[in-house]
Design a protein around this motif. Structure first.
Motif, mmCIF file in Angstrom:
data_model
loop_
_atom_site.group_PDB
_atom_site.id
_atom_site.type_symbol
_atom_site.label_atom_id
_atom_site.label_comp_id
_atom_site.label_asym_id
_atom_site.label_seq_id
_atom_site.Cartn_x
_atom_site.Cartn_y
_atom_site.Cartn_z
ATOM 1 N N GLU A 54 0.810 -1.206 0.171
ATOM 2 C CA GLU A 54 -0.023 -0.145 0.056
ATOM 3 C C GLU A 54 0.725 1.314 -0.040
ATOM 4 O OE1 GLU A 54 -2.847 1.395 3.554
ATOM 5 O OE2 GLU A 54 -3.682 -0.454 2.233
ATOM 6 N N ILE A 81 5.193 -1.339 8.906
ATOM 7 C CA ILE A 81 4.458 -0.136 8.330
ATOM 8 C C ILE A 81 5.901 0.742 8.579
ATOM 9 C CG2 ILE A 81 2.864 1.605 8.867
ATOM 10 C CD1 ILE A 81 1.305 -0.780 10.186
ATOM 11 N N HIS A 176 2.276 6.734 5.500
ATOM 12 C CA HIS A 176 2.799 5.702 5.561
ATOM 13 C C HIS A 176 2.688 4.595 4.308
ATOM 14 C CE1 HIS A 176 2.236 7.081 9.751
ATOM 15 N NE2 HIS A 176 3.273 6.371 10.181
ATOM 16 N N LEU A 219 -20.578 -7.118 6.843
ATOM 17 C CA LEU A 219 -20.134 -6.585 7.922
ATOM 18 C C LEU A 219 -20.864 -6.862 9.443
ATOM 19 C CD1 LEU A 219 -19.373 -2.939 6.823
ATOM 20 C CD2 LEU A 219 -17.818 -5.254 6.745
ATOM 21 N N SER A 220 -22.204 -7.255 9.173
ATOM 22 C CA SER A 220 -22.911 -7.541 10.106
ATOM 23 C C SER A 220 -22.392 -8.788 11.134
ATOM 24 C CB SER A 220 -24.398 -8.141 9.847
ATOM 25 O OG SER A 220 -25.119 -6.887 9.298
ATOM 26 N N ALA A 223 -19.863 -7.356 12.971
ATOM 27 C CA ALA A 223 -20.101 -6.296 13.899
ATOM 28 C C ALA A 223 -20.756 -6.765 15.263
ATOM 29 C CB ALA A 223 -21.175 -5.195 13.233
ATOM 30 N N ASN A 228 -13.068 -5.899 15.267
ATOM 31 C CA ASN A 228 -12.999 -4.756 14.849
ATOM 32 C C ASN A 228 -12.194 -5.023 13.443
ATOM 33 O OD1 ASN A 228 -13.277 -1.969 14.462
ATOM 34 N ND2 ASN A 228 -11.543 -1.617 16.299
ATOM 35 N N SER A 230 -9.814 -2.960 10.727
ATOM 36 C CA SER A 230 -9.167 -1.877 10.587
ATOM 37 C C SER A 230 -8.748 -1.262 9.193
ATOM 38 C CB SER A 230 -7.804 -2.211 11.120
ATOM 39 O OG SER A 230 -7.028 -3.175 10.289
ATOM 40 N N LYS A 231 -9.474 -2.079 8.253
ATOM 41 C CA LYS A 231 -9.484 -1.751 6.977
ATOM 42 C C LYS A 231 -10.198 -2.590 6.091
ATOM 43 C CE LYS A 231 -6.548 -1.576 2.902
ATOM 44 N NZ LYS A 231 -6.691 -0.116 2.321
ATOM 45 N N ILE A 232 -11.164 -1.840 5.171
ATOM 46 C CA ILE A 232 -12.300 -2.325 4.436
ATOM 47 C C ILE A 232 -11.796 -1.904 2.827
ATOM 48 C CG2 ILE A 232 -13.923 -1.088 4.983
ATOM 49 C CD1 ILE A 232 -15.556 -3.438 4.248
ATOM 50 N N GLU A 233 -11.845 -2.777 1.899
ATOM 51 C CA GLU A 233 -11.723 -2.026 0.457
ATOM 52 C C GLU A 233 -12.528 -2.901 -0.558
ATOM 53 O OE1 GLU A 233 -7.471 -2.148 -0.566
ATOM 54 O OE2 GLU A 233 -8.220 -1.022 -2.450
ATOM 55 N N SER A 234 -13.208 -2.230 -1.423
ATOM 56 C CA SER A 234 -13.846 -3.182 -2.385
ATOM 57 C C SER A 234 -12.844 -3.004 -3.666
ATOM 58 C CB SER A 234 -15.125 -2.422 -2.494
ATOM 59 O OG SER A 234 -15.334 -1.251 -3.266
#
Lengths: 291, 291
Positions: A54, A81, A176, A219-220, A223, A228, A230-234
């Motif tokens: 990233e 990182i 970063h 996500l349910s 949740a 938790n 820390s990152k989500i990406e489609s």
């Protein structure tokens, strides 16, 4: 196996900083491209690959992820990182008159990242794009007769014997880069040099069909378990526009109950779930280095 | 205003393909960096900027987004999606003996994207990294005496008079790049040349605090309204690690009720919401071009 560790070269890049932050010793080989380095792990020429995931200058997120998803056998076993810190450097013979430089060489992304500095403090100076920050530093080291500087990281300054005349000239101080260590088998890799900051589990989730609220349902599953993310990406599937999968980073190690249950439920809803890795992560702030 | 449209140069890049796909005419100026091009719109030197938003060879997502978020006055007013197609090209004098080339020049990302082709069909050929695919094509055009080829797009072949000897050598056939048109004021820009494929509204949502399920709550606001999201991405805040905001693409135009209501509710929950743009998008498949 002549080398143990592969990374995206050349020397003097941010990836090299990440490699040296995790691994001691000299058995490190720089590869020209991300897929070449991943092939080398698969074919057991090397044991580990360190690649940008990233926001790195030299690589793109997409390349590492695309090939990681294609080569599912490879697993993420560690993450480091590293903050992006760009410096202006000149040949040591120009330390005193560095303000007279006429041109600055660097990678186009590094030039862009130092936009404010270049436009406020160095307005009269031309910039010249080259293939990497390391190549820029090399050029400056070989041309003491020219009024030329380079934008690069501290490792490039060390590698090519240049003097840093202006530190931290990048626009965003909290930029970063994330690097992953890839291995042929799932495991956890710890660094002897860096402290573990936490654990992550990375999942690739493909939805059964593109309908409103499908992601909400996924996500349910996390949740209500108070897991938790820390990152989500489609990201678009390579099969065409309009089909997506999701990459999710869970802020914990793979456990025996919560994550496996969430995965089982998602699969029963028709999702496909791949665990790309469950691994410790490290932060290397580089402050101990003389920059 | 001498030029109307700015883009990330140089000539022969994917960004130039996008610019030419949307705009007719010659009033186009190539800028060296993404921030320079955005500054030019802000200072009204140019009216529109065309910049890579995602997965382009020459730019990174991060740079365009970072500066767009910093310069909130600029709005996304249009988007064009262009497939990445890489070709092998040589000087016209080498069309017949192209299989004897000894070295291929290109941008490191383009070399990586053609990994399978290079490792299966051109195993004996060296690769050489240069600063852009356009620079590679230029070099080949200037050195008919050398056994050298370039990997670049069809526009570079046209621009520098090279002959494409192997089409579509990239690994992933459905790799697309997204380009946005930025303008100082919110509006919608239509292309005279391309058909509208749909509409998007891009939101930047910052959560009040990092707690499990916060994102799930945000998505609920859209899910129960059956508002479809075509993209979601969490990105770290520039204020430090661990704080995130989300970029969301809604698959429709800003309306009078549903989206404004969802935004108002999110704000009442303590989120901050910025509309980066509500705009038409276009797909340019380039099939009409002679490649």
């Amino acid at each position: 196996m002549a080398y143990k560790i592969g990374y995206l070269g050349p020397k003097g890049t941010f990836t090299k900083i990440a490699v040296d932050a995790i691994f001691n010793g000299d058995e490190k080989k720089g590869y020209t491209t991300i897929p070449e380095c991943m092939d080398a792990v698969e074919q057991e020429e090397i044991k580990y690959a360190v690649l940008p995931l990233e926001n790195a200058i030299e690589g793109t997120v997409n390349l590492t992820l695309d090939y990681l998803i294609e080569k599912k056998p490879l697993k993420i076993i560690s993450e480091v990182i590293v903050p992006i810190r760009q410096h202006l450097m000149v040949h040591p013979s120009h330390v005193k008159d560095w303000k007279n430089i006429e041109v600055i060489h660097s990678h186009p992304h590094a030039i862009a990242q130092c936009h404010h500095f270049l436009h406020e403090d160095m307005k009269q100076v031309r910039t010249e794009s080259v293939s990497s920050t390391g190549a820029a530093a090399k050029y400056v080291s070989e041309h003491p007769e020219l009024k030329v500087g380079a934008i690069a990281n501290h490792l490039a300054a060390e590698e090519y014997g240049l003097s840093i005349v202006k530190k931290d000239i990048h626009d965003f101080t909290n930029n970063h880069t994330r690097f992953v260590v890839l291995h042929k088998y799932a495991s956890e890799l710890f660094s002897k040099k860096l402290e573990v900051k936490g654990y992550k589990t990375t999942l690739m989730i493909t939805l059964p069909s593109d309908h409103p609220g499908a992601l909400h349902q996924v996500l349910s599953a996390f949740a209500w378990r108070k897991v938790n993310l820390s990152k989500i990406e489609s990201r678009p599937m390579k099969t065409g526009l309009g089909n997506y999968f999701f990459l999710i980073d869970i802020e914990q190690k793979m456990d025996d109950v919560l994550i496996p249950n969430a995965i089982a439920e998602l699969e029963s809803l028709g999702c496909s779930v791949e665990v790309l890795g469950s691994y410790p992560y490290f932060l290397f702030n580089g402050l101990s280095l003389q920059v």
